[in-house]
Design a protein around this motif. Structure first.
Motif, PDB file in Angstrom:
ATOM      1  N   GLY A  85       0.810  -1.205   0.000  1.00 63.11           N
ATOM      2  CA  GLY A  85       0.000   0.000   0.000  1.00 63.11           C
ATOM      3  C   GLY A  85       0.847   1.260   0.000  1.00 63.11           C
ATOM      4  N   ASP A  86       1.956   1.259   0.743  1.00 60.31           N
ATOM      5  CA  ASP A  86       2.840   2.418   0.771  1.00 60.31           C
ATOM      6  C   ASP A  86       3.446   2.665  -0.601  1.00 60.31           C
ATOM      7  OD1 ASP A  86       4.403   4.149   3.065  1.00 60.31           O
ATOM      8  OD2 ASP A  86       5.679   3.763   1.322  1.00 60.31           O
ATOM      9  N   ALA A  87       3.842   1.594  -1.285  1.00 57.67           N
ATOM     10  CA  ALA A  87       4.403   1.748  -2.631  1.00 57.67           C
ATOM     11  C   ALA A  87       3.384   2.345  -3.587  1.00 57.67           C
ATOM     12  CB  ALA A  87       4.883   0.388  -3.149  1.00 57.67           C
ATOM     13  N   ILE A  88       2.158   1.834  -3.544  1.00 59.29           N
ATOM     14  CA  ILE A  88       1.112   2.357  -4.428  1.00 59.29           C
ATOM     15  C   ILE A  88       0.809   3.810  -4.095  1.00 59.29           C
ATOM     16  CG2 ILE A  88      -1.318   2.120  -5.068  1.00 59.29           C
ATOM     17  CD1 ILE A  88      -0.992  -0.901  -4.645  1.00 59.29           C
ATOM     18  N   GLY A  89       0.745   4.130  -2.804  1.00 57.59           N
ATOM     19  CA  GLY A  89       0.472   5.505  -2.404  1.00 57.59           C
ATOM     20  C   GLY A  89       1.566   6.465  -2.833  1.00 57.59           C
ATOM     21  N   SER A  90       2.826   6.019  -2.755  1.00 53.11           N
ATOM     22  CA  SER A  90       3.941   6.885  -3.158  1.00 53.11           C
ATOM     23  C   SER A  90       3.933   7.167  -4.655  1.00 53.11           C
ATOM     24  CB  SER A  90       5.269   6.242  -2.757  1.00 53.11           C
ATOM     25  OG  SER A  90       5.381   6.137  -1.350  1.00 53.11           O
ATOM     26  N   LEU A  91       3.339   6.255  -5.425  1.00 53.29           N
ATOM     27  CA  LEU A  91       3.269   6.439  -6.873  1.00 53.29           C
ATOM     28  C   LEU A  91       1.975   7.123  -7.305  1.00 53.29           C
ATOM     29  CD1 LEU A  91       4.598   2.930  -7.975  1.00 53.29           C
ATOM     30  CD2 LEU A  91       5.863   5.086  -7.971  1.00 53.29           C
ATOM     31  N   SER A  92       1.063   7.310  -6.354  1.00 55.33           N
ATOM     32  CA  SER A  92      -0.244   7.868  -6.691  1.00 55.33           C
ATOM     33  C   SER A  92      -0.237   9.379  -6.520  1.00 55.33           C
ATOM     34  CB  SER A  92      -1.330   7.248  -5.807  1.00 55.33           C
ATOM     35  OG  SER A  92      -2.562   7.881  -5.995  1.00 55.33           O
ATOM     36  N   LYS A  93      -1.200  10.028  -7.155  1.00 53.60           N
ATOM     37  CA  LYS A  93      -1.363  11.474  -7.043  1.00 53.60           C
ATOM     38  C   LYS A  93      -2.641  11.848  -6.293  1.00 53.60           C
ATOM     39  CE  LYS A  93       1.158  12.470 -11.331  1.00 53.60           C
ATOM     40  NZ  LYS A  93       1.116  13.124 -12.661  1.00 53.60           N
ATOM     41  N   SER A  94      -3.362  10.844  -5.806  1.00 59.66           N
ATOM     42  CA  SER A  94      -4.622  11.119  -5.114  1.00 59.66           C
ATOM     43  C   SER A  94      -4.826  10.111  -3.991  1.00 59.66           C
ATOM     44  CB  SER A  94      -5.795  11.053  -6.095  1.00 59.66           C
ATOM     45  OG  SER A  94      -7.031  11.118  -5.402  1.00 59.66           O
ATOM     46  N   PRO A  95      -4.812  10.544  -2.722  1.00 57.65           N
ATOM     47  CA  PRO A  95      -5.063   9.622  -1.619  1.00 57.65           C
ATOM     48  C   PRO A  95      -6.443   8.968  -1.701  1.00 57.65           C
ATOM     49  CG  PRO A  95      -4.118  11.676  -0.814  1.00 57.65           C
ATOM     50  CD  PRO A  95      -4.457  11.895  -2.261  1.00 57.65           C
ATOM     51  N   GLN A  96      -7.448   9.742  -2.135  1.00 60.42           N
ATOM     52  CA  GLN A  96      -8.796   9.179  -2.209  1.00 60.42           C
ATOM     53  C   GLN A  96      -8.882   8.079  -3.260  1.00 60.42           C
ATOM     54  OE1 GLN A  96      -8.088  12.470  -2.319  1.00 60.42           O
ATOM     55  NE2 GLN A  96      -8.762  13.020  -0.247  1.00 60.42           N
ATOM     56  N   ALA A  97      -8.306   8.331  -4.440  1.00 57.05           N
ATOM     57  CA  ALA A  97      -8.335   7.313  -5.487  1.00 57.05           C
ATOM     58  C   ALA A  97      -7.541   6.083  -5.080  1.00 57.05           C
ATOM     59  CB  ALA A  97      -7.774   7.897  -6.789  1.00 57.05           C
ATOM     60  N   THR A  98      -6.464   6.287  -4.335  1.00 58.38           N
ATOM     61  CA  THR A  98      -5.650   5.160  -3.880  1.00 58.38           C
ATOM     62  C   THR A  98      -6.432   4.265  -2.944  1.00 58.38           C
ATOM     63  OG1 THR A  98      -3.640   6.489  -4.078  1.00 58.38           O
ATOM     64  CG2 THR A  98      -3.520   4.528  -2.710  1.00 58.38           C
ATOM     65  N   SER A  99      -7.123   4.845  -1.978  1.00 58.37           N
ATOM     66  CA  SER A  99      -7.900   4.044  -1.030  1.00 58.37           C
ATOM     67  C   SER A  99      -9.022   3.292  -1.731  1.00 58.37           C
ATOM     68  CB  SER A  99      -8.469   4.935   0.072  1.00 58.37           C
ATOM     69  OG  SER A  99      -9.355   5.903  -0.470  1.00 58.37           O
ATOM     70  N   GLN A 100      -9.658   3.929  -2.693  1.00 55.98           N
ATOM     71  CA  GLN A 100     -10.730   3.259  -3.427  1.00 55.98           C
ATOM     72  C   GLN A 100     -10.191   2.109  -4.262  1.00 55.98           C
ATOM     73  OE1 GLN A 100     -12.612   6.389  -5.649  1.00 55.98           O
ATOM     74  NE2 GLN A 100     -13.365   7.443  -3.819  1.00 55.98           N
ATOM     75  N   ALA A 101      -9.002   2.313  -4.860  1.00 54.44           N
ATOM     76  CA  ALA A 101      -8.424   1.257  -5.687  1.00 54.44           C
ATOM     77  C   ALA A 101      -7.996   0.053  -4.860  1.00 54.44           C
ATOM     78  CB  ALA A 101      -7.222   1.817  -6.461  1.00 54.44           C
ATOM     79  N   LEU A 102      -7.608   0.263  -3.602  1.00 59.55           N
ATOM     80  CA  LEU A 102      -7.159  -0.839  -2.760  1.00 59.55           C
ATOM     81  C   LEU A 102      -8.311  -1.559  -2.058  1.00 59.55           C
ATOM     82  CD1 LEU A 102      -3.984   0.691  -1.064  1.00 59.55           C
ATOM     83  CD2 LEU A 102      -4.060  -1.097  -2.793  1.00 59.55           C
ATOM     84  N   THR A 103      -9.412  -0.869  -1.858  1.00 54.35           N
ATOM     85  CA  THR A 103     -10.528  -1.474  -1.127  1.00 54.35           C
ATOM     86  C   THR A 103     -11.142  -2.637  -1.891  1.00 54.35           C
ATOM     87  OG1 THR A 103     -11.028   0.638  -0.047  1.00 54.35           O
ATOM     88  CG2 THR A 103     -12.769  -1.022  -0.078  1.00 54.35           C
ATOM     89  N   LEU A 104     -11.348  -2.469  -3.174  1.00 55.43           N
ATOM     90  CA  LEU A 104     -12.021  -3.501  -3.958  1.00 55.43           C
ATOM     91  C   LEU A 104     -11.246  -4.822  -4.002  1.00 55.43           C
ATOM     92  CD1 LEU A 104     -14.447  -4.256  -5.667  1.00 55.43           C
ATOM     93  CD2 LEU A 104     -13.254  -3.327  -7.676  1.00 55.43           C
ATOM     94  N   PRO A 105      -9.940  -4.841  -4.322  1.00 52.79           N
ATOM     95  CA  PRO A 105      -9.221  -6.130  -4.321  1.00 52.79           C
ATOM     96  C   PRO A 105      -9.227  -6.824  -2.968  1.00 52.79           C
ATOM     97  CG  PRO A 105      -7.932  -4.438  -5.433  1.00 52.79           C
ATOM     98  CD  PRO A 105      -9.078  -3.738  -4.777  1.00 52.79           C
ATOM     99  N   GLN A 106      -9.127  -6.053  -1.900  1.00 55.44           N
ATOM    100  CA  GLN A 106      -9.126  -6.661  -0.577  1.00 55.44           C
ATOM    101  C   GLN A 106     -10.479  -7.278  -0.243  1.00 55.44           C
ATOM    102  OE1 GLN A 106      -7.716  -3.816   2.271  1.00 55.44           O
ATOM    103  NE2 GLN A 106      -5.703  -3.646   1.346  1.00 55.44           N
TER     104      GLN A 106
END
Length: 287
Positions: free
Chosen positions: A191-212
């Motif tokens: 998650g930290d790696a994806i967040g560091s590469l992302s430009k939006s915290p909200q989009a990052t959380s939404q993208a991680l919620t579904l696979p989990q």
């Protein structure tokens, strides 16, 4: 006044350079600026404290306590009587997936934190300062670990409230917690790696919620493998959430065997080997 008397009161140091003599005041030598010697441990401690204080201000620790309660009530009450008809002690069966879902929830917070530090420029600022490269990543992982410990403690308390028990003794209960925190660390690195590469915290959380959610639902954490169609059982049986659930369930019952522990160790090593370097690279790369 002689030369010796004139300079005696000024406490001058004599330096010989070739055939010439020059005088340098001691004060000049003593007053030089010393190069700072930063300590990685001090930096880690300071940044971790900063992150923990931010978590407290944003009520993330409160969420870490409430989330396992929601999972416990939401999953236990609807399925309790159905599982009892099949002769399954559902509190004992369900507890590992409640813990794992709570641990997965912390990885979303880790992704949001790293994405926020990236877009606010904090990560870039750390790269321009004499801060050891992996220290910001380690500080985020440490604060995430604290959040996971809080969430794990809350989940176990709720589990005991619905009838879950550690039958296998203290040592296996401790290994139960170690496996849960290992799972959290693996997901937090990713998650930290994806967040560091992302430009939006909200989009990052939404993208991680579904696979989990998908991995959680398509696992043997909520229902036995026999509850799934034949064609999807191999995936359900062998995916990491199911493997961690098997091991934690056996640990709680005191029936752990190498057949259930080895897959968990393999998944843990593999996830850390992939997510760890990726998180370090994403954290230290120049934007």
């Amino acid at each position: 006044m002689t030369t010796t008397t004139k300079y005696a009161t000024q406490d001058l140091a004599l330096k010989q350079v070739g055939q010439r003599s020059i005088t340098v005041p001691n004060a000049a030598r003593i007053g030089r600026h010393r190069r700072p010697q930063p300590s990685a441990v001090t930096q880690w401690w300071t940044l971790t404290g900063r992150t923990v204080r931010a978590m407290i201000r944003r009520h993330e620790l409160l969420v870490a306590i409430v989330a396992p309660l929601i999972f416990t009530v939401g999953f236990y009450l609807p399925l309790k009587f159905v599982m009892q008809l099949q002769g399954i002690n559902y509190a004992q069966f369900l507890m590992p997936i409640i813990v794992l879902q709570a641990m997965a929830f912390t990885s979303i917070s880790a992704a949001q934190m790293s994405a926020t530090e990236r877009i606010t420029g904090f990560s870039s600022r750390m790269q321009t300062m004499p801060v050891f490269g992996p220290v910001p990543l380690f500080s985020r992982m440490s604060s995430g670990f604290l959040r996971s410990v809080v969430s794990l403690t809350a989940a176990v308390i709720y589990g005991y409230a619905i009838g879950f028990r550690f039958v296998g003794g203290l040592s296996q209960a401790m290994l139960f917690c170690v496996i849960a925190l290992t799972f959290s660390t693996c997901l937090s690195l990713g998650g930290d790696a994806i967040g560091s590469l992302s430009k939006s915290p909200q989009a990052t959380s939404q993208a991680l919620t579904l696979p989990q959610l998908i991995l959680g639902m398509l696992s043997c954490g909520f229902v036995p493998e026999s509850g799934f169609p034949e064609w999807i059982r191999p995936f359900v049986r062998n995916q990491p959430v199911s493997q961690f659930s098997y091991a934690m369930r056996d640990l709680a019952a005191g029936t752990l065997t190498p057949n259930t522990l080895v897959p968990v160790a393999a998944w843990s090593i593999g996830l850390i080997a992939v997510c760890g370097p990726l998180a370090y690279w994403a954290s230290t790369r120049r934007a």
